[in-house]
Design an enzyme around this catalytic site. Structure first.
Site, PDB file in Angstrom:
ATOM      1  N   HIS A 103       0.794  -1.160  -0.041  1.00 18.38           N
ATOM      2  CA  HIS A 103      -0.097   0.127  -0.095  1.00 18.38           C
ATOM      3  C   HIS A 103       0.864   1.366   0.063  1.00 18.38           C
ATOM      4  CE1 HIS A 103       0.554  -0.016   4.506  1.00 18.38           C
ATOM      5  NE2 HIS A 103       0.352   1.247   4.296  1.00 18.38           N
ATOM      6  N   ASP A 133       0.270  -7.482   1.678  1.00 14.46           N
ATOM      7  CA  ASP A 133       0.353  -6.039   1.741  1.00 14.46           C
ATOM      8  C   ASP A 133       1.995  -6.074   1.796  1.00 14.46           C
ATOM      9  OD1 ASP A 133       0.084  -3.177   1.703  1.00 14.46           O
ATOM     10  OD2 ASP A 133       0.119  -3.226   3.939  1.00 14.46           O
ATOM     11  N   SER A 210       4.874   2.306   7.889  1.00 15.03           N
ATOM     12  CA  SER A 210       4.555   1.347   7.254  1.00 15.03           C
ATOM     13  C   SER A 210       5.903   0.734   6.307  1.00 15.03           C
ATOM     14  CB  SER A 210       3.265   1.716   6.265  1.00 15.03           C
ATOM     15  OG  SER A 210       2.358   2.130   6.787  1.00 15.03           O
TER      16      SER A 210
END
Length: 375
Positions: A103, A133, A210
């Site tokens: 993402h 992901d 992230s």
């Protein structure tokens, strides 16, 4: 005005008055030092070559940080305004590549990385997998100090100390400390599929973390940080899942995940009562995709009852085991599928049908490679 407001203002006024008096007294020519002050504890000069002693956390940080980069993704279109902007995240070196979240790089036109020594490099996306992901990047430049990190081959345990390293809010080279506060979590994913086998931590995780590593006290990667949804609640894609997905992303640019082809619901007390089950455990099959092998083997729920305004499926097969592993809930089903099976495998389910336990075999299919992006 509330009494608390009056008290607060009175305190601030008194404090302000005291400060003015002190400043005026200190500025008074010829005044004597106040008794009891003693000698100043301020250093006469600061030696910027000296550094405070660190801890074991410092040692781990220093062994890892040169291998963690900031990721800047250009050309991302805001879905509301349509205006293009930049996204930001983290990545880390693994073998000859860099790993981040899918993402982080999804829908971007350009990907650039900055190492802790200040070097910048352009990156190309080698492969991505929306269901885990994860994304693999190839880079034009990697400094010698940016050495490969290692994925842990030991399953994490609740209470284990971990460190989250990355770039929260663009603050490069940040580290937060915490513990593993949960294992085998499932997070909502695309097209009604969960992200399986997720590690939960109370280490501080914020936007920009992230794609960065969650490491143990040996500096090995326990998980790839995925999200932080609230204070004290962060999540990471497990090293166990990453070790299956990443080699395929490097080799062919994608990874195929197993699919049974059923709609399901966890068996709670209401479902157990409605289906005359001895225990509130397992997964009840609600419906079956006619285009999968499961349609020839598993039975969906032909009926339903309404309890407290909610529909309860009745009559479907209840899955209680898969490949010899007990299946108590959807988390367990997702974990076994993700870590122990591949599309095309013929696997053995233990089910309860009409009150009797039996085993059946189902050939697994594959999830769609380009699912809708809704979560």
């Amino acid at each position: 005005m509330h009494d608390s407001d009056r008290s607060r203002r009175a305190f601030l006024a008194a404090a302000g008055g005291g400060l003015l008096a002190t400043v005026a007294g200190c500025a008074e020519p010829g005044s004597q030092p106040r008794a009891g002050r003693g000698n100043s504890t301020l250093p006469s000069a600061i030696d910027y070559d000296e550094r405070a002693d660190g801890t074991v956390y410092t040692e781990i940080y220093e062994s890892v940080i040169d291998s963690v980069t900031m990721v800047t993704v250009g050309g991302i279109e805001d879905p509301v305004t349509g205006i293009e902007g930049e996204g930001q995240g983290s990545a880390f070196v693994l073998d000859d590549y860099l790993i981040t979240n899918e993402h982080v790089v999804w829908d971007g036109e350009t990907v650039e990385l900055q190492y802790t020594n200040g070097d910048w490099t352009r990156a190309e996306v080698v492969g991505t997998d929306v269901y885990s992901d994860l994304a693999v990047l190839d880079v034009a430049h990697r400094p010698e100090v940016a050495e490969s990190l290692s994925l842990s081959d030991v399953l994490p345990t609740v209470g284990q100390e971990v460190l989250a390293i990355g770039n929260p809010f663009g603050l490069e080279g940040s580290m937060s400390r915490g513990i593993v506060s949960g294992v085998n979590r499932s997070l909502p994913g695309p097209a009604n599929y969960d992200l399986p086998n997720v590690v939960q931590t109370d280490a501080g995780v914020n936007p920009g973390n992230s794609g960065g590593p969650l490491v143990d006290m040996d500096g090995e990667i326990v998980g790839i940080i995925n999200a932080g949804i609230a204070e004290g609640v962060g999540f990471a894609i497990s090293a166990a899942l990453a070790s299956r997905v990443i080699p395929s992303l490097i080799e062919v640019g994608e990874y195929e995940h197993s699919r049974i082809g059923i709609g399901l619901r966890e068996v709670g007390p209401a479902v157990a009562t409605a289906n005359d089950l001895d225990e509130a455990t397992g997964i009840i099959v609600v419906d079956v995709d006619d285009e999968t092998d499961a349609a020839n083997v598993l039975q969906g729920s032909p009926d339903e009852v309404i309890e407290d305004g909610q529909p309860i499926p009745v009559g479907g097969d209840v899955i209680v085991g898969l490949e010899g592993e007990p299946i108590a809930d959807q988390h367990a089903l997702s974990r076994v599928l993700a870590l122990q099976t591949s599309p095309g495998d013929v696997v053995e389910f233990e089910i309860i049908r009409d009150g009797e336990r039996r085993t059946v075999e189902v050939e697994l299919g594959a999830r769609p490679t380009d699912p809708p992006r809704g979560y």
